[in-house]
Design a protein around this motif. Structure first.
Motif, PDB file in Angstrom:
ATOM      1  N   LEU A 130     -12.464   0.454   1.535  1.00 29.34           N
ATOM      2  CA  LEU A 130     -11.894  -0.852   1.735  1.00 29.34           C
ATOM      3  C   LEU A 130     -12.029  -1.983   0.960  1.00 29.34           C
ATOM      4  CD1 LEU A 130      -8.889  -2.036   1.882  1.00 29.34           C
ATOM      5  CD2 LEU A 130      -9.516  -2.312   4.660  1.00 29.34           C
ATOM      6  N   LEU A 153      -3.395  -2.027   6.081  1.00 32.79           N
ATOM      7  CA  LEU A 153      -3.209  -0.281   5.308  1.00 32.79           C
ATOM      8  C   LEU A 153      -2.286   0.284   6.586  1.00 32.79           C
ATOM      9  CD1 LEU A 153      -6.931   1.144   4.673  1.00 32.79           C
ATOM     10  CD2 LEU A 153      -5.148  -0.355   3.042  1.00 32.79           C
ATOM     11  N   TRP A 159       0.709  -0.766  -0.340  1.00 33.88           N
ATOM     12  CA  TRP A 159       0.099   0.076  -0.148  1.00 33.88           C
ATOM     13  C   TRP A 159       0.907   1.206   0.122  1.00 33.88           C
ATOM     14  CZ3 TRP A 159      -4.520  -0.021  -1.208  1.00 33.88           C
ATOM     15  CH2 TRP A 159      -5.901  -0.787  -0.653  1.00 33.88           C
ATOM     16  N   ALA A 174       0.760   1.356   4.954  1.00 37.64           N
ATOM     17  CA  ALA A 174       0.973   2.425   3.920  1.00 37.64           C
ATOM     18  C   ALA A 174       1.975   3.148   3.965  1.00 37.64           C
ATOM     19  CB  ALA A 174      -0.217   3.079   3.505  1.00 37.64           C
ATOM     20  N   PHE A 233      -5.495   5.849  -0.420  1.00 39.28           N
ATOM     21  CA  PHE A 233      -4.777   4.479  -1.001  1.00 39.28           C
ATOM     22  C   PHE A 233      -4.482   4.183  -2.101  1.00 39.28           C
ATOM     23  CE2 PHE A 233      -6.154   5.425   3.198  1.00 39.28           C
ATOM     24  CZ  PHE A 233      -5.384   4.835   4.448  1.00 39.28           C
TER      25      PHE A 233
END
Length: 341
Positions: A309, A282, A256, A285, A269
């Protein structure tokens, strides 16, 4: 009246002249087709830059960027001591992993930052999590690599006892041996050491509350280079497109990434079906532009936008159990360091 008499050329003379002109034009075309590539250099930087087959995020990334941008570029990895002088004397056309920490770059044309570098203070001790500014490290011994220490930015920070090291391994070893309670390094390097530690069931590093410095990798081309401006413009356009459609994820080994793709001021994202799995967190990320995410962030998979998501995960390989990958740091090289941890 003056008069010029023209003498007609013979058939053989005209033929020879035609062949000569044709040969000259052919050679000129061949010369253009086989023009020397732009040569850009960088010094070795563990997990980022290498010329000996080791994991090298930037090498892998830029190979794809230059190919997509249709730029003929040759990358050379050399000792840091020779890099700057090679650019100044014209032996190199520039640098492909330039990090500006206060140096004079007036003779260079710089690209946008294609990969940010966030410099954190890390430690075995959780007390580092309260560090937010360099003065919070005053009078402490802090391990650092020479590539950062030997720059104007860090030479001015005299209240910190810098423990300089020629390589990433040496800097990490200072921490492992408790010779320095703190280490200043990039977020991505700290992550790789934590993967190595976690896979060996060792306690992982703690981070400062925020990055203490932010810089990034750029293309730096000598201004005297022909078409330098158009090269940088094409590079920037290609990078921006590849960042947004997820083509940066796999070369960087990051499932990510985040970036403000739609221009609303909020980072989105970014994932790619080649590397991102439904179980990837996440929380790991990595930001490409420093902008924060929010509940209004979108999710882009292979360049396609999703509002949530859950919608994005439909495009991803289903994997209920988070997978652990090997560290980009070589475990054999770091085995003794792990034993000292």
């Amino acid at each position: 009246m003056a008069r010029c008499n023209a003498f007609p050329l013979s058939f053989f003379t005209r033929r020879a002249l035609f062949l000569s002109v044709s040969l000259i034009l052919y050679c000129c075309n061949i010369s253009q087709l086989h023009a020397a590539p732009t040569t850009l250099g960088a010094s070795s930087f563990e997990t980022y830059i290498s010329d000996d087959g080791e994991p090298a995020r930037i090498n892998n990334l830029l190979k794809k960027v230059f190919e997509k941008a249709e730029l003929d570029v040759e990358l050379r990895v050399m000792r840091d001591a020779f890099l700057g002088s090679s650019v100044l004397t014209g032996k190199l056309d520039g640098e492909f992993a330039y990090v500006n920490l206060g140096e004079d770059s007036s003779n260079l044309l710089l690209s946008d930052v294609y990969l940010p570098a966030y410099l954190y203070a890390v430690s075995k001790n959780a007390e580092v999590e309260s560090v937010r500014l360099f003065p919070h490290l005053k009078d402490n011994r802090v391990a650092i690599e020479n590539r950062f220490a030997n720059t104007p930015m860090f030479r001015t920070l005299k209240e910190i006892k810098w423990s300089r090291n020629p390589s990433t391994f040496d800097a990490f070893r200072q921490l492992a041996d408790d010779r320095a309670p703190f280490l200043l390094t990039t977020e991505l390097l700290a992550r790789e050491l934590n993967i190595l530690l976690a896979n060996d069931n060792e306690e992982t590093l703690h981070y400062s509350a925020k990055p203490l410095a932010q810089t990034g990798f750029q293309l730096a081309v000598r201004k005297e280079l022909a078409d330098a401006k158009s090269m940088i413009e094409r590079f920037n356009e290609t990078v921006s497109s590849m960042q947004s459609n997820g083509e940066f994820n796999a070369p960087l080994s990051l499932p990510w990434l985040t970036k403000d793709v739609d221009g609303d001021g909020i980072a989105d994202f970014i994932g790619h079906s080649d590397i991102t799995r439904s179980s990837d967190s996440l929380a790991t990320a990595y930001s490409l532009d420093g902008k924060p995410t929010s509940k209004n962030s979108k999710f882009f998979i292979d360049g396609k936008a999703h509002e949530s998501l859950e919608q994005a995960q439909v495009s991803l390989v289903k994997d209920e159990t988070p997978s652990t990958r090997a560290s980009l740091l070589d475990k054999t090289t770091y085995q003794r360091l792990l034993q000292r941890w």
